[in-house]
Design a protein around this motif. Structure first.
Motif, PDB file in Angstrom:
ATOM      1  N   GLY A  47       0.839  -1.195   0.000  1.00  0.00           N
ATOM      2  CA  GLY A  47       0.000   0.000   0.000  1.00  0.00           C
ATOM      3  C   GLY A  47       0.866   1.233   0.000  1.00  0.00           C
ATOM      4  N   SER A  48       0.269   2.368   0.331  1.00  0.00           N
ATOM      5  CA  SER A  48       1.004   3.630   0.292  1.00  0.00           C
ATOM      6  C   SER A  48       0.836   4.393   1.596  1.00  0.00           C
ATOM      7  N   ILE A  49       1.617   5.461   1.724  1.00  0.00           N
ATOM      8  CA  ILE A  49       1.556   6.316   2.907  1.00  0.00           C
ATOM      9  C   ILE A  49       2.168   7.669   2.525  1.00  0.00           C
ATOM     10  N   SER A  50       1.658   8.735   3.119  1.00  0.00           N
ATOM     11  CA  SER A  50       2.163  10.069   2.777  1.00  0.00           C
ATOM     12  C   SER A  50       3.528  10.315   3.412  1.00  0.00           C
ATOM     13  N   ARG A  51       4.339  11.103   2.730  1.00  0.00           N
ATOM     14  CA  ARG A  51       5.641  11.483   3.283  1.00  0.00           C
ATOM     15  C   ARG A  51       5.471  12.220   4.611  1.00  0.00           C
ATOM     16  N   ASP A  52       4.400  13.000   4.732  1.00  0.00           N
ATOM     17  CA  ASP A  52       4.116  13.707   5.984  1.00  0.00           C
ATOM     18  C   ASP A  52       4.053  12.725   7.153  1.00  0.00           C
ATOM     19  N   ASP A  53       3.288  11.648   6.954  1.00  0.00           N
ATOM     20  CA  ASP A  53       3.106  10.685   8.040  1.00  0.00           C
ATOM     21  C   ASP A  53       4.361   9.847   8.283  1.00  0.00           C
ATOM     22  N   VAL A  54       5.139   9.609   7.229  1.00  0.00           N
ATOM     23  CA  VAL A  54       6.424   8.920   7.403  1.00  0.00           C
ATOM     24  C   VAL A  54       7.363   9.786   8.242  1.00  0.00           C
ATOM     25  N   ALA A  55       7.438  11.066   7.915  1.00  0.00           N
ATOM     26  CA  ALA A  55       8.302  11.985   8.667  1.00  0.00           C
ATOM     27  C   ALA A  55       7.885  12.040  10.134  1.00  0.00           C
ATOM     28  N   GLN A  56       6.583  12.105  10.370  1.00  0.00           N
ATOM     29  CA  GLN A  56       6.087  12.136  11.751  1.00  0.00           C
ATOM     30  C   GLN A  56       6.447  10.861  12.497  1.00  0.00           C
ATOM     31  N   THR A  57       6.340   9.732  11.809  1.00  0.00           N
ATOM     32  CA  THR A  57       6.660   8.447  12.439  1.00  0.00           C
ATOM     33  C   THR A  57       8.139   8.374  12.805  1.00  0.00           C
ATOM     34  N   LEU A  58       8.993   8.831  11.909  1.00  0.00           N
ATOM     35  CA  LEU A  58      10.441   8.805  12.169  1.00  0.00           C
ATOM     36  C   LEU A  58      10.802   9.680  13.364  1.00  0.00           C
ATOM     37  N   VAL A  59      10.186  10.857  13.442  1.00  0.00           N
ATOM     38  CA  VAL A  59      10.461  11.758  14.570  1.00  0.00           C
ATOM     39  C   VAL A  59       9.934  11.155  15.870  1.00  0.00           C
ATOM     40  N   ARG A  60       8.763  10.557  15.815  1.00  0.00           N
ATOM     41  CA  ARG A  60       8.204   9.914  17.019  1.00  0.00           C
ATOM     42  C   ARG A  60       9.102   8.763  17.471  1.00  0.00           C
ATOM     43  N   ALA A  61       9.704   8.070  16.514  1.00  0.00           N
ATOM     44  CA  ALA A  61      10.560   6.925  16.837  1.00  0.00           C
ATOM     45  C   ALA A  61      11.847   7.330  17.547  1.00  0.00           C
ATOM     46  N   LEU A  62      12.187   8.619  17.487  1.00  0.00           N
ATOM     47  CA  LEU A  62      13.385   9.095  18.184  1.00  0.00           C
ATOM     48  C   LEU A  62      13.249   9.012  19.699  1.00  0.00           C
ATOM     49  N   HIS A  63      12.018   9.085  20.186  1.00  0.00           N
ATOM     50  CA  HIS A  63      11.796   9.112  21.633  1.00  0.00           C
ATOM     51  C   HIS A  63      12.255   7.800  22.269  1.00  0.00           C
ATOM     52  N   ASP A  64      12.737   7.907  23.475  1.00  0.00           N
ATOM     53  CA  ASP A  64      13.284   6.737  24.160  1.00  0.00           C
ATOM     54  C   ASP A  64      12.229   5.677  24.445  1.00  0.00           C
ATOM     55  N   ASP A  65      10.962   6.106  24.546  1.00  0.00           N
ATOM     56  CA  ASP A  65       9.910   5.142  24.872  1.00  0.00           C
ATOM     57  C   ASP A  65       9.222   4.577  23.626  1.00  0.00           C
ATOM     58  N   ALA A  66       9.770   4.845  22.455  1.00  0.00           N
ATOM     59  CA  ALA A  66       9.151   4.351  21.211  1.00  0.00           C
ATOM     60  C   ALA A  66      10.128   3.459  20.449  1.00  0.00           C
ATOM     61  N   LEU A  67       9.647   2.341  20.002  1.00  0.00           N
ATOM     62  CA  LEU A  67      10.406   1.476  19.088  1.00  0.00           C
ATOM     63  C   LEU A  67      11.869   1.273  19.496  1.00  0.00           C
ATOM     64  N   THR A  68      12.070   0.608  20.578  1.00  0.00           N
ATOM     65  CA  THR A  68      13.437   0.313  20.996  1.00  0.00           C
ATOM     66  C   THR A  68      13.883  -1.000  20.364  1.00  0.00           C
ATOM     67  N   ASN A  69      14.902  -0.929  19.518  1.00  0.00           N
ATOM     68  CA  ASN A  69      15.425  -2.105  18.808  1.00  0.00           C
ATOM     69  C   ASN A  69      14.296  -2.876  18.128  1.00  0.00           C
ATOM     70  N   ALA A  70      13.506  -2.135  17.359  1.00  0.00           N
ATOM     71  CA  ALA A  70      12.338  -2.713  16.686  1.00  0.00           C
ATOM     72  C   ALA A  70      12.317  -2.313  15.216  1.00  0.00           C
ATOM     73  N   THR A  71      11.702  -3.171  14.416  1.00  0.00           N
ATOM     74  CA  THR A  71      11.509  -2.906  12.986  1.00  0.00           C
ATOM     75  C   THR A  71      10.015  -2.946  12.706  1.00  0.00           C
ATOM     76  N   ILE A  72       9.488  -1.899  12.042  1.00  0.00           N
ATOM     77  CA  ILE A  72       8.057  -1.891  11.746  1.00  0.00           C
ATOM     78  C   ILE A  72       7.792  -1.527  10.286  1.00  0.00           C
ATOM     79  N   GLU A  73       6.667  -2.013   9.809  1.00  0.00           N
ATOM     80  CA  GLU A  73       6.143  -1.613   8.498  1.00  0.00           C
ATOM     81  C   GLU A  73       4.986  -0.661   8.758  1.00  0.00           C
ATOM     82  N   ILE A  74       4.866   0.361   7.922  1.00  0.00           N
ATOM     83  CA  ILE A  74       3.769   1.322   8.093  1.00  0.00           C
ATOM     84  C   ILE A  74       3.078   1.628   6.768  1.00  0.00           C
TER      85      ILE A  74
END
Length: 209
Positions: free
Chosen positions: A167-194
């Protein structure tokens, strides 16, 4: 505030990432660009820049950096040199200064590049870079979006370690996801598909963290 190096800051998605970080109360962006002519667009907004070519020595780019997002891409021209070896170089540089977290923009299909009908070399490069990061001992998050669109973001996605669909996803939402993933409580040593979806980004990441 943590300093976040954005590799690929001059790209379409990279610019969105830098803008989000610049608005953040947690992070300060440092835009990594390849040419001096690309610095002014960031510096006019008082965003720090650093010159670094992924095909050259980039060890200096991680000075005073806390976390990194790798969002660079060769656009299919130099997948081995940029998408794989460039990513690996930044991982090595990040290890040398004990970066707190490394967020990788990968691609859906990078876990099985041999099954791809097209973009096989690109997905192979992304796969190898992802593996290199996982084995680096750095704290990491790997985000694998579907096809990128320039649609306006909704702030909502569908996320799982494996979605089992394309499927597809907007660059806006990809950018938001990447920034959210920076937080220490998000996605620690994890791989996700979005993909585009109905769950708020923060909630979606919690479900797979």
């Amino acid at each position: 505030m943590e300093n976040v190096l954005v590799a690929g800051a001059n790209g379409t998605t990279g610019k969105k990432i830098v803008a989000l970080l610049n608005e953040s109360q947690y992070f300060t962006p440092v835009a990594m660009v390849r040419k001096a002519s690309q610095q002014a667009q960031f510096e006019k907004d008082n965003i720090a820049t650093v010159l670094g070519d992924l095909e050259g020595d980039i060890s200096h780019t991680v000075k005073d950096i806390d976390k990194a997002i790798f969002a660079a891409g060769s656009g299919g021209k130099k997948v081995k040199e940029v998408d794989e070896e460039g990513a690996n170089k930044l991982v090595d540089a990040s290890k040398s200064v004990h970066l707190k977290k490394f967020v990788m923009l990968s691609s859906m299909g990078a876990d099985r590049p041999e099954q791809a009908s097209d973009l096989k070399e690109y997905l192979k490069a992304k796969h190898n870079a992802d593996v290199y990061l996982k084995e680096s001992k750095l704290t990491y998050a790997i985000v694998r979006p579907g096809s990128l669109t320039n649609d306006k973001g909704s702030g909502k996605i569908k996320a799982a370690s494996s979605l089992g669909q394309s499927g597809s996803i907007s660059r806006d939402d990809v950018a938001q996801t990447l920034v959210r993933a920076l937080h220490d409580d998000a996605l620690t040593n994890a791989t996700i598909e979005i993909l585009e979806g109905d769950t708020l980004i923060g909630k979606a990441l919690e479900s797979v963290s």
